[in-house]
Write a protein that holds these residues in place. Sequence first.
Motif, short mmCIF file in Angstrom:
data_model
loop_
_atom_site.label_atom_id
_atom_site.label_comp_id
_atom_site.label_asym_id
_atom_site.label_seq_id
_atom_site.Cartn_x
_atom_site.Cartn_y
_atom_site.Cartn_z
N GLN A 1 0.91 -1.18 -0.15
CA GLN A 1 0.07 -0.02 -0.09
C GLN A 1 0.80 1.30 0.01
O GLN A 1 0.26 2.35 -0.06
N ASN A 2 2.15 1.07 0.16
CA ASN A 2 3.04 2.09 -0.16
C ASN A 2 2.85 3.23 0.87
O ASN A 2 2.80 4.28 0.34
N TYR A 3 2.62 2.92 2.13
CA TYR A 3 2.68 4.07 3.08
C TYR A 3 3.92 4.33 3.84
O TYR A 3 4.00 3.00 4.43
N ASN A 4 4.51 5.35 3.67
CA ASN A 4 5.65 5.58 4.40
C ASN A 4 6.00 6.62 5.29
O ASN A 4 5.22 7.86 4.84
N ILE A 5 6.75 6.73 6.26
CA ILE A 5 7.01 7.95 7.10
C ILE A 5 8.36 8.54 6.66
O ILE A 5 9.49 7.69 6.17
N HIS A 6 8.63 9.94 6.79
CA HIS A 6 9.96 10.44 6.29
C HIS A 6 10.53 11.07 7.52
O HIS A 6 11.78 11.65 7.54
N SER A 7 9.99 11.39 8.59
CA SER A 7 10.36 12.06 9.84
C SER A 7 9.93 11.33 11.19
O SER A 7 8.80 10.74 11.08
N ILE A 8 10.69 11.77 12.15
CA ILE A 8 10.08 11.11 13.58
C ILE A 8 8.69 11.65 13.99
O ILE A 8 8.17 10.84 14.46
N ASP A 9 8.79 13.12 13.65
CA ASP A 9 7.31 13.45 13.83
C ASP A 9 6.21 13.01 13.32
O ASP A 9 5.09 13.19 13.91
N GLU A 10 6.44 12.48 12.01
CA GLU A 10 5.15 11.68 11.55
C GLU A 10 4.86 10.40 12.27
O GLU A 10 3.72 10.10 12.13
N ILE A 11 5.61 9.71 12.98
CA ILE A 11 5.29 8.57 13.60
C ILE A 11 3.89 8.82 14.46
O ILE A 11 2.88 7.96 14.39
N SER A 12 3.97 9.81 15.41
CA SER A 12 2.68 9.84 16.34
C SER A 12 1.30 10.15 15.47
O SER A 12 0.29 10.15 16.00
N ASN A 13 1.64 10.38 14.16
CA ASN A 13 0.49 10.85 13.53
C ASN A 13 -0.04 9.67 12.41
O ASN A 13 -0.88 9.76 11.71
N ILE A 14 0.78 8.58 12.78
CA ILE A 14 0.32 7.48 11.66
C ILE A 14 -1.16 7.21 12.02
O ILE A 14 -1.28 6.82 13.51
N PRO A 15 -1.95 6.90 11.31
CA PRO A 15 -3.37 6.64 11.46
C PRO A 15 -3.83 5.14 11.88
O PRO A 15 -3.97 4.36 10.95
N ILE A 16 -3.55 5.11 13.17
CA ILE A 16 -3.61 3.61 13.38
C ILE A 16 -4.82 2.92 13.08
O ILE A 16 -4.77 1.59 12.72
#
Lengths: 365, 746
Positions: free
Chosen positions: B170-185
């Motif tokens: 599904q090609n969903y990636n993060i690029h920064s540490i700050d994005e981690i807490s925003n991952i739509p669990i």
Amino acid sequence: MKKDKNKDLEINVLMLGGRRCGKTSLLTTIYNSFDTTFGSTDLTITPTDNDTLNILFDKNKEILKLFENKRHSFAIDEDTYLSTSSGSDNYYKFTISIKGKPRGKIKLNFIDYPGEWLGNKKYGSFFTEKIQQADVILITIDTPFLMQKSGKNNEAKNHSYQIAELLKTHLEYGLNGDNVSKMILFVPIKCERYYYTENNMSKLKERIKEVYKNLISHINNEAYRNKCEMAITPVLTLGTIEFSRFDRTSNGKLKTNPTHETFIPLYVFRDGVPHEQQPIYCEQPLIYILLYLIKRAEVARNKKKESRFLIFKMLKSAVVSIEEKFFEMPSADDFVKQSDKLKSRLESQRYGYEIITDPLKLKQK
Amino acid sequence: MQHISLKIDNIINNRKENLPFIKKTLENINHCEKIISFLKNTKTKLTIHNKDNQYLDIIEKLDRISLDNFYLCYKNYEQQLIKLQKRFSREEIHISFVGRAGQGKSLVLQNISGLNSSVIPSAEGSDCTGAKSVITNIDSDNTYAKITFFSNIEIIDIINTYLENILYNQNYNIHSIDEISNIPIDIVRNSIDYSKVEESSRLTHLCKYIEHINEFKDYLGKTIKVNEYEIEQYVAQYNHNDTSQKYYKYLGVKIANIFCKFPHKDTGKIVLVDTIGIGATSIGVENSMLDTVENDSDAIVFMFRPDSLRTRISTDEIDIIQNISQKITPEYAKEMLFWVINKVESGKGENVKCIPELKQRIDSEKYPIADTLVVNCASKQEVEDKLLIPILNRISERINEVDKFIIDNTNKLAYQLIEEFNKIVLAINSIHINNYNNNIQREMNPIIEKTRDIGLLNNIRELYLHKYKDMREKSCKEFENAINETLYTLLTFVPTKETVITILENGRNNQHNTLEDCTNILRINIINEFLKLDNILDKIVISMKNDVIHVFADDDKGKLGNIVEYNNITPNQWINLFLEKIGETEYPLISTSLRAFRDFNFSVKGFLIFEVRNELDIIDFSLRKQLPILNNNLENLDATSEEIVEILMDNMGRIYDKLEDNICSFYKIPNRAMFAAIKDLYDRIAFLDNKNVQNEWRYLYEEFMRDIWPDKYENHASKKEIVDIWNELKRYLNEYDENLFFIRID
């Protein structure tokens, strides 16, 4: 030959030259000088008619007025009183006679024409006729125009090329038979500067020969050499007044006569002070003409003695030749007797003089 | 036991003695790689210089030589050498503990290190170790740890690996540490159905990162030192006394280096490496374990706690043994892989009865292991006696052999590298590059002679033959016009009548003096005016010199503009700069010729002024025989001044006429002078000193060929460079000694 007691000999002298180049002055001075030179001899010259007399009188007065000039340099306005610009040809007639011999005179008819006629086709037949009729052709040359500025204004003033071409074209009809039938005299006038100040008349002579070389070489060929006597006879009509320069504007450009595109010559007294007229060599053209006549007649007479055939030919000729006419004059022998005197006065080598073609051998006895 | 620590010291020292040989071998093969890099550079250079396709054939041949296999072998060998170097550089002997979760690893480590469960988390049968720990025996009672955290990038990589292994394509990636807490669990969770057990378990782990990133994100990329009591919260998943108190910092810990004094006195310099239990649902646990085994271990202890109800060995155990064996080679495993059977003597998990049969089975299966050790891991004494001491004994007895074996194995890689290297040497030797002409002067000689003879000398010749020769017979129009302009001004020098009146009125002069004074001034003015013609002559000279210098300088002619540019300077300036550049003493004949040409000049004084002066006699009363006579005197100033002006004007007019008539003979003189100058120059630059000047021209063109023909010079230089490089390459390749590829331990 049977002499006609009343017969005079008429000689036609065609005067060719540019406009206002001094033809009348020349005639006036020739007349005066001849009289002065030969006054003490048996020969005498008179104007034939009143018109000529009046013109000579007026012209002489005008010339004399020049010598009263107070200016340092001045222009000479030529031919002021003459009718050459009136649009018709003019005849100046002189009579040369032997003193004490009222019959048998030589009448010299000088023919002048308006300068504008040269090169005008309308007058082609005039020149054809006059050249054929002329016994002598006198080409007057305004010398400063020939000599100064490398002659670049010469054609405008003296029409040398036009005159040469005219003669080359018409002489053919004028040179009759095997005998000498024309005399051409180049008469440069206003030569004082080259005679006195520059002392270089031979340069003038060479210049004439160069400018008229086509005409001279035309006559000097096999066909015409023996039929035409040709000479350069410079005259100094004023003597004490010489050409100084052509007038210029303040920025150095040469001024020109607006109608004829000729430069405006200025003259000065030779040594800066007014003097009287002192013409020299002005009698020479007349001496040449007279000697030419006498020589021509003599040669014809000698030939007559040598060959009957020639006489026969002469008799056959429809036109009565000058030679015949000469000897018909009662004073013919008197004129012949003057020839030595004339020869002794004849300039032929010095002062720019040269006899270019001389079939009659003018100076020989 | 005293001797074990000494033996370990000896082992460590022995290994260090080998290090220089490994280092040398590494250097050697790096040098070899540089030679191959040099080959690649040579190919690049050939391509750059292949403007005329002269190297096309060679480039094609080089293209056919594959360097991939060489680099494969090289990388492989280099990697092995680096590992070896690392191994032999260790200050301790490393023993790694591996096994599935809950096999008693931590218990053994506690017993060897003397650390309690607050530092080494252990819980019966549960997955409690959160991070890889390394426990180093030190000679100090002060226990502490250096906790090294992952870097930001490593954490991002870990998170993205989870996402990829949950969401797949599904090609969903993060690029920064700050994005981690925003991952739509919730979205991620909803994308997994109940059949996906593994993914679901990974999601649980991922959620820990998402929910707790803030607890450790400030530590990322750092190493911190903590005391004994703090260690647990960095390495354990929960408090050993109160399991309800969870820890999450371990998620960010890469490695915990714990330093403490092992209770057993003769342990020596050893390091215990704890790995996370295999079977934990965290991603990468097994790879991390195998990596530790391969790169960070001298001996490997495989912990196994059999279940009394299930005595057979499971596929899991066999897989671990096999994987380790493959990683370190079966031969190595046979020497240094220990299978420890954790004997639980009582309580939950008791397994005493099944152990003999199990041990027999293991022993009979000929697994690639050094020994099977049955140890009650709960007993500190047994751990020492039955595990630690036998293993240390084994290490001290066999590790040298193992090291040797590893060196031999590494050397086998050298043969592969040599084979690939030799293939390249052979291929290169079959390629030949034509030799270049060593003497550039000789090569350039035809071009130089053509430039000198045609470009320079013949063009100067053409210039005087076709332009200036014919001009000799013609007026120099510029000069003629200038003279005419000068003449036009002459009459303006004549004073006005008013000026003359002023002179007359001052009373000092009579009319004759005044006239003479005016003539004196006029003469000076006239001469001055004619002297101004020098400006025109200067221009004419410059124009001619310009023609000549263009022949010298232009690129389609003499080309010397490449030495000194002919732009925005006068011809004489160019000559000066040129002479300065070439060095006048170096080229005496050329210099003499150019100086003579430079110094050529001519002025009206030289040919005209005395002619003008000659025409002024008329206004020079000292030379006149008769002075002009004035008809007026001072009594009539107006008439006198007019007369004076008239005389002056007439005299000036006559001078004007004479000058105008005579001066035309001077119009040609500038043209003749120009011709003379060029002809003289040509004679000098072509024939001076028995034509020796032509040799000077050749030397000059040779000296400055780099400036005059930069492309050709560069081309020649590059040809030379290519051939030199090629020869050097060949020399390197052929001179390379095969022996240098091997580790030679004396």
